[in-house]
Design a protein around this motif. Structure first.
Motif, PDB file in Angstrom:
ATOM      1  N   MET A   1      33.493 -29.214 -11.562  1.00  0.00           N
ATOM      2  CA  MET A   1      34.856 -28.831 -11.877  1.00  0.00           C
ATOM      3  C   MET A   1      35.354 -29.719 -13.017  1.00  0.00           C
ATOM      4  SD  MET A   1      38.150 -28.580  -9.394  1.00  0.00           S
ATOM      5  CE  MET A   1      38.208 -30.267  -8.914  1.00  0.00           C
ATOM      6  N   ILE A   2      35.951 -29.117 -13.982  1.00  0.00           N
ATOM      7  CA  ILE A   2      36.456 -29.840 -15.135  1.00  0.00           C
ATOM      8  C   ILE A   2      37.949 -30.046 -14.939  1.00  0.00           C
ATOM      9  CG2 ILE A   2      36.736 -29.812 -17.611  1.00  0.00           C
ATOM     10  CD1 ILE A   2      34.309 -27.923 -17.691  1.00  0.00           C
ATOM     11  N   LYS A   3      38.336 -31.267 -14.628  1.00  0.00           N
ATOM     12  CA  LYS A   3      39.741 -31.552 -14.345  1.00  0.00           C
ATOM     13  C   LYS A   3      40.553 -31.724 -15.628  1.00  0.00           C
ATOM     14  CE  LYS A   3      38.993 -33.683  -9.902  1.00  0.00           C
ATOM     15  NZ  LYS A   3      39.180 -34.872  -9.088  1.00  0.00           N
ATOM     16  N   ASN A   4      39.902 -32.134 -16.685  1.00  0.00           N
ATOM     17  CA  ASN A   4      40.624 -32.416 -17.918  1.00  0.00           C
ATOM     18  C   ASN A   4      41.091 -31.162 -18.638  1.00  0.00           C
ATOM     19  OD1 ASN A   4      40.258 -35.124 -17.488  1.00  0.00           O
ATOM     20  ND2 ASN A   4      38.362 -35.201 -18.650  1.00  0.00           N
ATOM     21  N   SER A   5      40.563 -30.011 -18.275  1.00  0.00           N
ATOM     22  CA  SER A   5      40.951 -28.790 -18.971  1.00  0.00           C
ATOM     23  C   SER A   5      42.317 -28.280 -18.531  1.00  0.00           C
ATOM     24  CB  SER A   5      39.900 -27.713 -18.755  1.00  0.00           C
ATOM     25  OG  SER A   5      39.893 -27.324 -17.399  1.00  0.00           O
ATOM     26  N   PHE A   6      42.837 -28.792 -17.425  1.00  0.00           N
ATOM     27  CA  PHE A   6      44.142 -28.343 -16.954  1.00  0.00           C
ATOM     28  C   PHE A   6      45.237 -29.189 -17.581  1.00  0.00           C
ATOM     29  CE2 PHE A   6      41.389 -26.992 -13.527  1.00  0.00           C
ATOM     30  CZ  PHE A   6      41.776 -25.665 -13.450  1.00  0.00           C
ATOM     31  N   ILE A   7      46.222 -28.510 -18.100  1.00  0.00           N
ATOM     32  CA  ILE A   7      47.365 -29.190 -18.678  1.00  0.00           C
ATOM     33  C   ILE A   7      48.445 -29.226 -17.621  1.00  0.00           C
ATOM     34  CG2 ILE A   7      49.123 -29.135 -20.477  1.00  0.00           C
ATOM     35  CD1 ILE A   7      47.062 -27.608 -22.178  1.00  0.00           C
ATOM     36  N   VAL A   9      51.894 -29.308 -15.942  1.00  0.00           N
ATOM     37  CA  VAL A   9      53.205 -28.806 -16.316  1.00  0.00           C
ATOM     38  C   VAL A   9      54.265 -29.874 -16.071  1.00  0.00           C
ATOM     39  CG1 VAL A   9      54.841 -26.915 -15.886  1.00  0.00           C
ATOM     40  CG2 VAL A   9      52.400 -26.537 -15.627  1.00  0.00           C
ATOM     41  N   ILE A  10      53.923 -30.884 -15.319  1.00  0.00           N
ATOM     42  CA  ILE A  10      54.883 -31.897 -14.897  1.00  0.00           C
ATOM     43  C   ILE A  10      54.794 -33.103 -15.828  1.00  0.00           C
ATOM     44  CG2 ILE A  10      55.602 -33.331 -12.974  1.00  0.00           C
ATOM     45  CD1 ILE A  10      53.955 -31.391 -11.201  1.00  0.00           C
ATOM     46  N   SER A  11      55.904 -33.475 -16.427  1.00  0.00           N
ATOM     47  CA  SER A  11      55.922 -34.661 -17.265  1.00  0.00           C
ATOM     48  C   SER A  11      56.098 -35.897 -16.383  1.00  0.00           C
ATOM     49  CB  SER A  11      57.053 -34.580 -18.288  1.00  0.00           C
ATOM     50  OG  SER A  11      58.294 -34.631 -17.636  1.00  0.00           O
ATOM     51  N   GLN A  12      55.753 -37.044 -16.917  1.00  0.00           N
ATOM     52  CA  GLN A  12      55.804 -38.275 -16.125  1.00  0.00           C
ATOM     53  C   GLN A  12      57.242 -38.671 -15.772  1.00  0.00           C
ATOM     54  OE1 GLN A  12      53.329 -39.868 -14.758  1.00  0.00           O
ATOM     55  NE2 GLN A  12      51.849 -38.448 -15.620  1.00  0.00           N
ATOM     56  N   GLU A  13      58.166 -38.491 -16.710  1.00  0.00           N
ATOM     57  CA  GLU A  13      59.558 -38.848 -16.421  1.00  0.00           C
ATOM     58  C   GLU A  13      60.128 -37.948 -15.332  1.00  0.00           C
ATOM     59  OE1 GLU A  13      59.934 -37.767 -20.173  1.00  0.00           O
ATOM     60  OE2 GLU A  13      58.969 -39.594 -20.876  1.00  0.00           O
ATOM     61  N   GLU A  14      59.793 -36.678 -15.416  1.00  0.00           N
ATOM     62  CA  GLU A  14      60.284 -35.723 -14.426  1.00  0.00           C
ATOM     63  C   GLU A  14      59.686 -36.033 -13.059  1.00  0.00           C
ATOM     64  OE1 GLU A  14      59.942 -30.977 -13.650  1.00  0.00           O
ATOM     65  OE2 GLU A  14      60.156 -31.663 -15.720  1.00  0.00           O
ATOM     66  N   VAL A  22      63.054 -28.656  -5.327  1.00  0.00           N
ATOM     67  CA  VAL A  22      62.287 -27.446  -5.030  1.00  0.00           C
ATOM     68  C   VAL A  22      61.439 -27.056  -6.227  1.00  0.00           C
ATOM     69  CG1 VAL A  22      62.475 -25.019  -4.420  1.00  0.00           C
ATOM     70  CG2 VAL A  22      64.023 -26.669  -3.400  1.00  0.00           C
ATOM     71  N   GLU A  23      62.001 -27.147  -7.419  1.00  0.00           N
ATOM     72  CA  GLU A  23      61.260 -26.770  -8.625  1.00  0.00           C
ATOM     73  C   GLU A  23      60.037 -27.654  -8.814  1.00  0.00           C
ATOM     74  OE1 GLU A  23      64.523 -27.430  -8.622  1.00  0.00           O
ATOM     75  OE2 GLU A  23      65.499 -25.541  -9.153  1.00  0.00           O
ATOM     76  N   PHE A  24      60.202 -28.959  -8.582  1.00  0.00           N
ATOM     77  CA  PHE A  24      59.077 -29.885  -8.722  1.00  0.00           C
ATOM     78  C   PHE A  24      57.984 -29.558  -7.718  1.00  0.00           C
ATOM     79  CE2 PHE A  24      56.717 -33.639  -7.575  1.00  0.00           C
ATOM     80  CZ  PHE A  24      56.317 -34.119  -8.796  1.00  0.00           C
ATOM     81  N   GLN A  25      58.374 -29.280  -6.479  1.00  0.00           N
ATOM     82  CA  GLN A  25      57.392 -28.979  -5.451  1.00  0.00           C
ATOM     83  C   GLN A  25      56.631 -27.702  -5.788  1.00  0.00           C
ATOM     84  OE1 GLN A  25      58.947 -29.111  -1.461  1.00  0.00           O
ATOM     85  NE2 GLN A  25      60.269 -30.842  -1.983  1.00  0.00           N
ATOM     86  N   ILE A  26      57.319 -26.702  -6.319  1.00  0.00           N
ATOM     87  CA  ILE A  26      56.657 -25.453  -6.693  1.00  0.00           C
ATOM     88  C   ILE A  26      55.675 -25.705  -7.836  1.00  0.00           C
ATOM     89  CG2 ILE A  26      57.026 -23.164  -7.686  1.00  0.00           C
ATOM     90  CD1 ILE A  26      59.667 -23.090  -6.099  1.00  0.00           C
ATOM     91  N   ARG A  27      56.070 -26.529  -8.812  1.00  0.00           N
ATOM     92  CA  ARG A  27      55.157 -26.857  -9.914  1.00  0.00           C
ATOM     93  C   ARG A  27      53.934 -27.598  -9.397  1.00  0.00           C
ATOM     94  NH1 ARG A  27      60.082 -28.327 -13.028  1.00  0.00           N
ATOM     95  NH2 ARG A  27      60.389 -26.647 -14.500  1.00  0.00           N
ATOM     96  N   SER A  28      54.154 -28.522  -8.475  1.00  0.00           N
ATOM     97  CA  SER A  28      53.058 -29.291  -7.911  1.00  0.00           C
ATOM     98  C   SER A  28      52.088 -28.390  -7.146  1.00  0.00           C
ATOM     99  CB  SER A  28      53.616 -30.366  -6.983  1.00  0.00           C
ATOM    100  OG  SER A  28      52.598 -31.042  -6.324  1.00  0.00           O
ATOM    101  N   PHE A  29      52.618 -27.488  -6.325  1.00  0.00           N
ATOM    102  CA  PHE A  29      51.765 -26.558  -5.589  1.00  0.00           C
ATOM    103  C   PHE A  29      51.011 -25.633  -6.541  1.00  0.00           C
ATOM    104  CE2 PHE A  29      54.666 -26.985  -1.698  1.00  0.00           C
ATOM    105  CZ  PHE A  29      53.829 -27.923  -1.123  1.00  0.00           C
ATOM    106  N   THR A  30      51.653 -25.231  -7.629  1.00  0.00           N
ATOM    107  CA  THR A  30      50.991 -24.360  -8.601  1.00  0.00           C
ATOM    108  C   THR A  30      49.815 -25.078  -9.250  1.00  0.00           C
ATOM    109  OG1 THR A  30      53.073 -23.220  -8.998  1.00  0.00           O
ATOM    110  CG2 THR A  30      51.354 -22.930 -10.643  1.00  0.00           C
ATOM    111  N   ASN A  31      49.988 -26.358  -9.581  1.00  0.00           N
ATOM    112  CA  ASN A  31      48.876 -27.127 -10.146  1.00  0.00           C
ATOM    113  C   ASN A  31      47.728 -27.243  -9.154  1.00  0.00           C
ATOM    114  OD1 ASN A  31      49.995 -27.592 -12.646  1.00  0.00           O
ATOM    115  ND2 ASN A  31      51.006 -29.473 -12.009  1.00  0.00           N
TER     116      ASN A  31
END
Length: 90
Positions: A1-7, A9-14, A22-31
């Protein structure tokens, strides 16, 4: 599995500021979902991970339906940002 190919969506500050929203959790689950689906391309018979994927999909679905009830505009923006399909209303 190539982990580096995924960008991510979550920035470090966010990540530091809004990790409980809720938005952060949805982004995390999507990743996580995207990582697991690429994992299944190599490991088709990993049934335990498939169960985990189904649990994550259910959690994300519940959070999306909650967000749709509370904030329809935010829901539409998040769906378009993450490039996922609109959920069916139960």
């Amino acid at each position: 599995m190539i982990k580096n190919s995924f960008i991510s969506v979550i920035s470090q500050e966010e990540k530091k500021e809004k990790s409980g929203s809720v938005e952060f959790q949805i982004r995390s689950f999507t990743n996580k979902i995207r990582r697991l689906t690429s994992h299944f391309e190599l490991h088709r018979k990993d049934y335990l991970s498939q169960r985990g994927l189904r649990k994550i999909l259910g959690k994300r679905q519940r959070l999306l339906s909650y967000l749709l009830k509370k904030n329809k505009v935010g829901y539409k923006e998040l769906i378009s940002q993450l490039d996922i399909r609109e959920s069916k209303i139960r």
